[in-house]
Scaffold this motif. Structure first.
Motif, PDB file in Angstrom:
ATOM      1  N   GLN A  80       3.953   6.597  -5.489  1.00 33.75           N
ATOM      2  CA  GLN A  80       3.657   6.069  -6.315  1.00 33.75           C
ATOM      3  C   GLN A  80       2.639   7.872  -7.130  1.00 33.75           C
ATOM      4  OE1 GLN A  80       5.201   4.494  -9.014  1.00 33.75           O
ATOM      5  NE2 GLN A  80       5.527   3.166  -7.822  1.00 33.75           N
ATOM      6  N   VAL A 115       1.081  -1.053   0.260  1.00 35.02           N
ATOM      7  CA  VAL A 115       0.148  -0.402   0.217  1.00 35.02           C
ATOM      8  C   VAL A 115       1.138   1.056  -0.155  1.00 35.02           C
ATOM      9  CG1 VAL A 115      -2.227   1.368   1.546  1.00 35.02           C
ATOM     10  CG2 VAL A 115      -1.812  -1.048   1.461  1.00 35.02           C
ATOM     11  N   TRP A 130       3.561   1.233  -1.307  1.00 43.46           N
ATOM     12  CA  TRP A 130       4.886   1.639  -2.624  1.00 43.46           C
ATOM     13  C   TRP A 130       3.432   2.651  -3.743  1.00 43.46           C
ATOM     14  CZ3 TRP A 130       3.199  -0.425  -7.159  1.00 43.46           C
ATOM     15  CH2 TRP A 130       3.475  -0.374  -8.363  1.00 43.46           C
ATOM     16  N   LYS A 131       2.440   1.808  -3.233  1.00 40.91           N
ATOM     17  CA  LYS A 131       1.029   2.356  -4.238  1.00 40.91           C
ATOM     18  C   LYS A 131       0.658   4.147  -3.937  1.00 40.91           C
ATOM     19  CE  LYS A 131      -3.332   3.263  -3.540  1.00 40.91           C
ATOM     20  NZ  LYS A 131      -4.156   4.003  -3.285  1.00 40.91           N
TER      21      LYS A 131
END
Ligand SMILES: Nc1ncnc2c1ncn2[C@@H]1O[C@H](COP(=O)(O)OP(=O)(O)OP(=O)(O)O)[C@@H](O)[C@H]1O
Ligand SMILES: [Mg+2]
Lengths: 323, 245
Positions: free
Chosen positions: B14, B8, B10-11
């Protein structure tokens, strides 16, 4: 009967209320594994709510449902691990690239890196999206997003996929392509597909079984052929000589006649439920119209569907329970 | 669980990256503004910039403000953009999703404040470092960092509640504006509302307690408060309780 392994979904008297609105009304359903099941119903019928309940996203107000043998109230997390879903909205991160969208969900399902890359490539290629994989999804067309969302739903090779109106926004070629993909998924990988759609033609071609829901109640369930057989199209094509516009208007006013239209000598009459065509023919002859040929039009799934909807309407709108 | 939280995070990163670098959303201008502040203030203030007590509050404030905007985007925004339900339909647990979002925002906010601080330190040394290195007292530095982390955590927790009530990012950010004013101005106004005697007595008392102790109290207070708020947020952020429309 215990929930055998051959059942993907089993719902027993599932009811779900949102305040005064009864979105699902004692819905009972059994769906075998490995088939494509189509859930049909007008807007607000409760299709999306049914998917939410089955995925354990919301609890039923009453009743009980099992998905892949797991209780939706208790084992929601295990159900979601084994299922894939395309819900009401595509649910894509528009600022991320298509690749990263799939990559994220691949990580969420803990697909090892190598497999993940391979699977993403396979799916994007199959849907013709590979070339545009680095674009932020926000710049894509609606249909492209829809395809990507379907790819995301099947990314982790779930045993059961829920697809809420998967073909909305797809062009006819893409729709046919998706239909083939879904059929192949069910046939080759044994995936069970639960989809909702407003496209009866599509349901007829793709689904082994369909269920018709309205006002949260299941009205009918069976194979498209079974439903078609139940539905009398009530339509007849009559080849006449000497029909006039005025006679057509008169005809439309007769009891048991829903609509009557003529183009040239072709007269198309839609009769109300169970009505016989004989009195119409007699009436025509009496009015000195030549009757060359009378042909009953074979019922389509759409006829069966409209029939069911019509029956419900005449039985009283109150039964629906929707606002 | 750790793996899921990291997924999560990481997302979210982004998405944050895009939000920050997007000129349209004013992200870049905020970045530039903060950098200018990080350079201009230290150059003007000189050694005072590392010694002043008031400046201790600057980084926590900076980080918390940043966190508020990120959390609004990641919780209210995810709902507004209709991606939340799909996320909740995945195999990720509610708590992995929420903890991931909080960690992502806090790390980003704190990282931003620390970068700001480092840039300031370089700027102040370039401009005024002729008589040797200008550095923070180690304790002051540690306290500042701890304050920054705790203030960010607290803000993230509060942010979850605000964001779950708001239906759009805009609404959430407006509510945040008010929350930040209340949190920063509230204690000051309260203090001013006290009688002159009480205030002087209070200050005298503080003087006796000593700086280190006060800092320890504040740290403990912030810690307990943010733990409570985050526990509350975790209890609130449950699939069944999030209504979709
Ligand atoms: N979160 C909610 N709060 C209140 N009412 C709801 C909620 N979700 C659904 N409903 C109501 O439940 C009923 C069924 O809605 P649902 O979305 O399941 O219909 P549907 O069959 O998916 O319709 P459509 O074809 O338009 O997508 C509707 O009357 C709707 O207003
Ligand atoms: Mg729907």
């Amino acid at each position: 009967m215990p929930n055998g392994p051959e059942l993907a979904i089993r719902a027993e008297h599932v009811t779900r209320d949102f305040g005064p609105v009864r979105a699902l009304d004692a819905l009972s359903l059994e769906i075998p594994k490995g088939i494509v099941f189509g859930f049909l119903g007008p807007n607000g019928a409760g299709k999306t709510t049914a998917i939410r309940v089955l995925l354990g996203l919301i609890d039923p107000s009453a009743g009980h449902a099992e998905v892949l043998g797991l209780d939706t109230r208790r084992d929601g997390s295990a159900i979601r691990t084994r299922c894939g879903a395309l819900l009401e909205h595509p649910g894509l991160y528009e600022r991320l690239s298509a690749y990263d969208n799939l990559d994220f969900y691949g990580r969420a399902w803990r697909i090892p890196r190598g497999d993940r890359q391979e699977r993403i490539r396979e799916l994007l290629t199959r849907f013709g999206l590979w070339e545009r994989r680095e674009d932020p999804v926000g710049r894509w067309s609606r249909g492209m997003k829809q395809k990507l969302a379907v790819a995301r739903a099947v990314l982790h090779r779930p045993a059961l996929v829920f697809l809420d109106e998967p073909t909305s926004g797809l062009d006819p070629v893409a729709t046919a392509g998706l239909r083939e993909d879904l059929a192949a998924l069910a046939a080759q990988e044994g995936v069970t597909v639960f989809l909702t759609t407003h496209n009866l033609n599509e349901a007829e071609r793709l689904c082994a079984q369909v269920g018709v829901i309205r006002g949260g109640k299941l009205l009918a369930v069976g194979s498209p052929e079974q439903l078609r057989a139940r539905g009398d199209s009530g339509r007849v094509d009559i080849l006449t000589t000497g029909i006039t516009e005025e006679l057509v208007r008169h005809l439309a006013g007769l009891p048991d006649v829903r609509t009557a239209t003529a183009s040239g000598d072709h007269l198309a009459v839609s009769l109300s439920n169970g009505a016989s065509v004989a009195p119409i023919v007699a009436w025509l002859v009496q009015h000195e119209v030549g009757v060359e040929e009378v042909r009953k039009v074979r019922a389509t799934l759409e006829d069966a569907f409209l029939d069911l909807m019509g029956a419900e309407t005449t039985n009283g709108e109150a039964a629906g329970g929707t606002t | 669980m750790i793996h899921d939280i990291w997924t999560v995070v990481w997302k979210e990163w982004q998405e944050f990256r895009d939000q920050l670098l997007s000129l349209r959303r004013g992200g870049l201008s905020a970045l530039i503004l903060a950098l200018i502040l990080g350079v201009v203030a230290p150059v003007q203030l000189g050694a005072e910039w590392v010694e002043s007590r008031l400046i201790i509050g600057y980084w926590p404030f900076l980080a918390a403000t940043m966190v508020s905007s990120l959390i609004a985007d990641s919780v209210a925004g995810e709902r507004e953009r209709h991606t939340l339900e799909t996320l909740l339909a995945s195999r990720l647990s509610d708590s992995a999703i929420l903890i991931g979002k909080i960690i992502a925002a806090v790390m980003y906010g704190v990282g931003f404040a620390v970068a700001n601080l480092a840039i300031g330190l370089i700027a102040v040394n370039v401009a005024h470092g002729e008589n040797g290195l200008i550095l923070f007292a180690p304790q002051r530095f540690m306290v500042t960092i701890v304050f920054t982390i705790l203030a960010s955590l607290l803000m993230a927790g509060i942010g979850v509640f605000i964001s779950l009530r708001a239906s759009t990012v805009k609404q959430a950010q407006q509510a945040f504006g008010i929350a930040i004013i209340v949190l920063t101005m509230g204690p000051l106004l309260l203090f001013n509302a006290l009688s002159y005697e009480t205030r002087t007595a209070f200050i005298a008392r503080l003087g006796r307690v000593g700086e280190t102790r006060i800092e320890a109290y504040v740290v403990a207070g912030l810690f307990v408060l943010s733990a409570i708020v985050i526990a509350g947020a975790l209890a609130r952020f449950k699939r069944g309780k999030l209504v979709f429309d």
